[in-house]
Design a protein around this motif. Structure first.
Motif, mmCIF file in Angstrom:
data_model
loop_
_atom_site.group_PDB
_atom_site.id
_atom_site.type_symbol
_atom_site.label_atom_id
_atom_site.label_comp_id
_atom_site.label_asym_id
_atom_site.label_seq_id
_atom_site.Cartn_x
_atom_site.Cartn_y
_atom_site.Cartn_z
ATOM 1 N N GLN A 1 9.783 7.893 15.276
ATOM 2 C CA GLN A 1 9.264 8.988 16.100
ATOM 3 C C GLN A 1 9.618 10.350 15.507
ATOM 4 O OE1 GLN A 1 10.943 7.810 19.907
ATOM 5 N NE2 GLN A 1 9.014 6.863 20.547
ATOM 6 N N ALA A 2 10.854 10.515 15.082
ATOM 7 C CA ALA A 2 11.278 11.796 14.514
ATOM 8 C C ALA A 2 10.552 12.106 13.207
ATOM 9 C CB ALA A 2 12.795 11.789 14.287
ATOM 10 N N LEU A 3 10.489 11.121 12.315
ATOM 11 C CA LEU A 3 9.878 11.354 11.006
ATOM 12 C C LEU A 3 8.372 11.536 11.106
ATOM 13 C CD1 LEU A 3 11.966 8.779 8.931
ATOM 14 C CD2 LEU A 3 12.193 11.281 8.904
ATOM 15 N N SER A 4 7.707 10.778 11.981
ATOM 16 C CA SER A 4 6.246 10.885 12.069
ATOM 17 C C SER A 4 5.811 12.223 12.646
ATOM 18 C CB SER A 4 5.653 9.725 12.874
ATOM 19 O OG SER A 4 6.030 9.804 14.223
ATOM 20 N N LYS A 5 6.665 12.854 13.438
ATOM 21 C CA LYS A 5 6.354 14.188 13.960
ATOM 22 C C LYS A 5 6.581 15.270 12.905
ATOM 23 C CE LYS A 5 7.418 13.014 18.718
ATOM 24 N NZ LYS A 5 8.483 12.937 19.711
ATOM 25 N N ARG A 6 7.495 15.013 12.005
ATOM 26 C CA ARG A 6 7.921 16.037 11.036
ATOM 27 C C ARG A 6 7.112 16.035 9.738
ATOM 28 N NH1 ARG A 6 14.094 16.974 8.882
ATOM 29 N NH2 ARG A 6 13.605 18.877 7.747
ATOM 30 N N TYR A 7 6.597 14.873 9.337
ATOM 31 C CA TYR A 7 5.973 14.738 8.022
ATOM 32 C C TYR A 7 4.533 14.243 8.120
ATOM 33 C CZ TYR A 7 10.781 15.218 6.461
ATOM 34 O OH TYR A 7 12.053 15.686 6.255
ATOM 35 N N ASP A 8 3.734 14.550 7.087
ATOM 36 C CA ASP A 8 2.348 14.089 7.027
ATOM 37 C C ASP A 8 2.265 12.570 6.895
ATOM 38 O OD1 ASP A 8 1.399 16.719 7.132
ATOM 39 O OD2 ASP A 8 1.384 16.906 4.943
ATOM 40 N N HIS A 9 3.155 12.013 6.121
ATOM 41 C CA HIS A 9 3.189 10.563 5.895
ATOM 42 C C HIS A 9 4.614 10.069 6.030
ATOM 43 C CE1 HIS A 9 -0.895 10.408 4.280
ATOM 44 N NE2 HIS A 9 -0.597 11.450 3.555
ATOM 45 N N VAL A 10 4.766 8.893 6.604
ATOM 46 C CA VAL A 10 6.042 8.191 6.642
ATOM 47 C C VAL A 10 5.787 6.816 6.049
ATOM 48 C CG1 VAL A 10 7.881 7.243 8.092
ATOM 49 C CG2 VAL A 10 6.800 9.429 8.711
ATOM 50 N N PHE A 11 6.644 6.404 5.140
ATOM 51 C CA PHE A 11 6.543 5.101 4.501
ATOM 52 C C PHE A 11 7.778 4.303 4.901
ATOM 53 C CE2 PHE A 11 4.600 8.400 2.008
ATOM 54 C CZ PHE A 11 3.364 7.894 1.683
#
Length: 186
Positions: A50-60
Motif C-alpha cells: 500500500q505504501a509503495l504503490s501510492k508513492r511510486y509509478d511501478h512496484v515490483f
C-alpha cells in the motif's frame, strides 16, 4: 522493489533479483528508487504494498507466489487493493497444459499458483509456466532467480520508460577522502 521472504532475511540464499531488476530498469530508462525486504507476514506485505504503490509509478515484487503454505503474496496483494482472490482462468489453462505435458499431477497446492487478485493481468513465465501478475501498478513475480529474470524480460515491453540511464566508471587510485571535496564542487 519489494523482496518478500523469510529465507532472504535468514541470509541462507543470496538475493540475485535486485541486481537483475535494477539493471533491466536502467536499460528501460526507469529509475529504481527504493528496495525493501519483508518477511512472509501478511501485515508487513500489505502495508509495504500500500505504501509503495501510492508513492511510486511501478512496484515490483519477488517471492511468495509458489505452492507452499508460506506463499501468501497473492492473498496479501489482493487485500492491499481490496480485491477478492480468484482462480484466474488464463493461469489455470497455462498450468493445466504444463502439468499435462510434464506428466506431473496438478494437485491442489500447484493449483494455488493459478490464483490472482480479481482484475489482474498475467506476466508470462517461460521457465515453469506458473505466471506472475500485475494489479494496478504492482507487478508480482516469482522469487526463484531464473524465473524472476524470465518474468522481468516478459514484463518490460509493457512498461513505458525513458532514455536508458548511462554511467561511466573511472579508475582512480586516490581514496574517497582525497577526491570528496573536488567531487562535491563539481
Amino acid at each position: 522493489f519489494l523482496i518478500i521472504g523469510n529465507e532472504i532475511l535468514s541470509g541462507r540464499p543470496k538475493d540475485l533479483n535486485l541486481n537483475v531488476l535494477a539493471t533491466a530498469l536502467v536499460e528501460k530508462g526507469i529509475r529504481m528508487r527504493e528496495a525493501r525486504v519483508v518477511a512472509d507476514d501478511e501485515d508487513e506485505i500489505v502495508g509495504a504494498v500500500q505504501a509503495l504503490s501510492k508513492r511510486y509509478d511501478h512496484v515490483f515484487t519477488s517471492g511468495g507466489i509458489g505452492p507452499t503454505h508460506d506463499d501468501i503474496t497473492c492473498d496479501c496483494i489482493a487485500k492491499a487493493f481490496g480485491r477478492p482472490v480468484i482462480r484466474n482462468p488464463g493461469a489455470l489453462r497455462l498450468l493445466q497444459v504444463h502439468y499435462e505435458r510434464s506428466g506431473i499431477e496438478l494437485n491442489e497446492a500447484r493449483l494455488r499458483m493459478a490464483n490472482t487478485p480479481e482484475g489482474a493481468t498475467l506476466i508470462d513465465n517461460p521457465v515453469s509456466a506458473a505466471p506472475g501478475f500485475t494489479i494496478e501498478n504492482v507487478h508480482v513475480m516469482a522469487g526463484v532467480p531464473r524465473i524472476f529474470e524470465a518474468m522481468v524480460k516478459e514484463l518490460l515491453p509493457r512498461l513505458v520508460g525513458g532514455a536508458p540511464v548511462r554511467s561511466i566508471s573511472i579508475s582512480c587510485p586516490l581514496g574517497e577522502g582525497i577526491v570528496a571535496a573536488g567531487l562535491g564542487a563539481i
